[in-house]
Write a protein that holds these residues in place. Structure first.
Motif, short mmCIF file in Angstrom:
data_model
loop_
_atom_site.label_atom_id
_atom_site.label_comp_id
_atom_site.label_asym_id
_atom_site.label_seq_id
_atom_site.Cartn_x
_atom_site.Cartn_y
_atom_site.Cartn_z
N ALA A 39 0.90 -1.19 -0.15
CA ALA A 39 0.02 0.02 -0.02
C ALA A 39 0.99 1.31 0.09
O ALA A 39 1.82 1.24 0.49
N VAL A 40 0.41 2.28 -0.52
CA VAL A 40 1.08 3.63 -0.70
C VAL A 40 0.42 4.53 0.46
O VAL A 40 -0.88 4.71 0.59
N ALA A 41 1.14 5.19 1.20
CA ALA A 41 0.70 6.01 2.33
C ALA A 41 0.75 7.46 1.97
O ALA A 41 1.84 7.74 1.35
N PHE A 42 -0.06 8.06 1.99
CA PHE A 42 -0.18 9.58 1.84
C PHE A 42 -0.50 10.09 3.04
O PHE A 42 -1.46 10.10 3.81
N ILE A 43 0.41 11.20 3.46
CA ILE A 43 0.10 12.04 4.66
C ILE A 43 0.38 13.54 4.38
O ILE A 43 1.37 13.86 3.42
N SER A 44 -0.50 14.33 4.80
CA SER A 44 -0.34 15.76 4.71
C SER A 44 -0.49 16.55 5.74
O SER A 44 -1.56 16.43 6.75
N ASN A 45 0.52 17.20 6.18
CA ASN A 45 0.46 18.18 7.43
C ASN A 45 0.14 19.50 6.82
O ASN A 45 0.84 19.86 5.95
N PHE A 46 -0.55 20.13 7.68
CA PHE A 46 -0.82 21.62 7.29
C PHE A 46 -1.21 22.56 8.72
O PHE A 46 -1.48 21.90 9.68
N TYR A 47 -0.67 23.68 8.60
CA TYR A 47 -0.83 24.52 9.67
C TYR A 47 -1.65 25.45 9.40
O TYR A 47 -1.67 26.04 8.32
N VAL A 48 -2.54 25.96 10.16
CA VAL A 48 -3.51 27.23 10.07
C VAL A 48 -3.33 28.11 11.09
O VAL A 48 -3.34 27.75 12.25
N LYS A 49 -3.12 29.54 10.66
CA LYS A 49 -3.30 30.71 11.62
C LYS A 49 -4.35 31.52 11.20
O LYS A 49 -4.15 32.10 10.27
N CYS A 50 -5.11 31.69 12.23
CA CYS A 50 -6.22 32.80 11.89
C CYS A 50 -6.19 34.11 12.11
O CYS A 50 -5.27 34.28 13.16
N GLU A 51 -6.22 35.11 11.23
CA GLU A 51 -6.21 36.43 11.87
C GLU A 51 -7.21 36.84 13.12
O GLU A 51 -6.68 37.25 14.19
N THR A 52 -8.38 36.35 13.03
CA THR A 52 -9.30 36.20 14.20
C THR A 52 -9.85 34.99 14.36
O THR A 52 -10.21 34.66 13.41
N GLY A 53 -10.29 34.62 15.42
CA GLY A 53 -11.36 33.44 15.61
C GLY A 53 -10.47 32.04 15.72
O GLY A 53 -9.16 32.30 15.78
N ASP A 54 -11.26 31.07 15.76
CA ASP A 54 -10.54 29.84 16.00
C ASP A 54 -11.04 28.86 14.81
O ASP A 54 -11.92 28.80 14.21
N PRO A 55 -9.95 28.01 14.35
CA PRO A 55 -10.21 27.37 13.03
C PRO A 55 -11.24 26.17 13.21
O PRO A 55 -12.06 25.87 12.25
N GLY A 56 -11.28 25.66 14.52
CA GLY A 56 -12.34 24.57 14.87
C GLY A 56 -11.99 23.26 14.18
O GLY A 56 -10.88 23.07 14.34
N HIS A 57 -12.86 22.42 13.96
CA HIS A 57 -12.49 21.24 13.48
C HIS A 57 -12.61 21.16 11.80
O HIS A 57 -13.21 22.19 11.18
N PHE A 58 -11.81 20.13 11.23
CA PHE A 58 -11.70 19.97 9.79
C PHE A 58 -12.13 18.72 9.25
O PHE A 58 -11.67 17.62 10.20
#
Length: 164
Positions: A39-58
């Motif tokens: 099997a091939v593993a796919f991994i994506s890491n990402f960083y979210v920085k909001c100007e205001t507010g909270d990103p919440g769940h994705f």
């Protein structure tokens, strides 16, 4: 008076949860060697920085399924999945990421039988998968067997010439 206070408090709390002007930085990794893996593993890491507010769940749209995105730290998230080597896509893979609002709209669109084209996407992550290495065209064992047969043939051929 209390009623107006409660309504304004609810409005402030719900508006503070929205992420405005997000800055998103992503990195990705895919398995490159398929000589011993199935099997091939796919991994994506990402960083979210909001100007205001909270990103919440994705939530991520992977093929035909919706998958929750793992939170791995303050503002850091990760999506991972595997696919069979034979069916793994190559090239740039677009993964749509939805926040809570987009997730609810997506679920509603799926129930109604509509596509996900009109649903607001929080971001689209691009994962570049160049393919997997399946090993050499000629295996070492086959090459050694052919070489051994060739040496044996030459040895027997010259032996019979010398004896004649």
């Amino acid at each position: 008076m209390i009623f107006i206070f409660l309504i304004s408090l609810i409005f402030i709390v719900t508006s503070a949860q929205n992420c405005y002007n997000p800055q998103i930085v992503s990195t990705s990794y895919t398995t490159q060697d398929a000589t011993i893996l199935k099997a091939v593993a796919f991994i994506s890491n990402f960083y979210v920085k909001c100007e205001t507010g909270d990103p919440g769940h994705f939530y991520a749209w992977l093929g035909e399924t919706i998958t929750p995105v793992a939170s791995v730290g303050e503002g850091k998230y990760q999506i991972s999945w595997t696919e069979e080597v034979k069916t793994a896509k190559t090239g740039i893979i677009n993964v749509k990421v939805y926040n809570d609002t987009g997730y609810l709209a997506l679920r509603k669109a799926i129930r109604a039988g509509e596509g996900n084209l009109n649903v607001p996407v929080f971001t689209t992550l691009k994962i570049n998968h160049s393919g997997v290495y399946g090993g050499p065209w000629i295996s070492c064992e086959l090459l050694a067997a052919v070489f051994s047969i060739a040496v044996a043939y030459i040895a027997i051929h010259f032996r019979t010439k010398l004896l004649n």
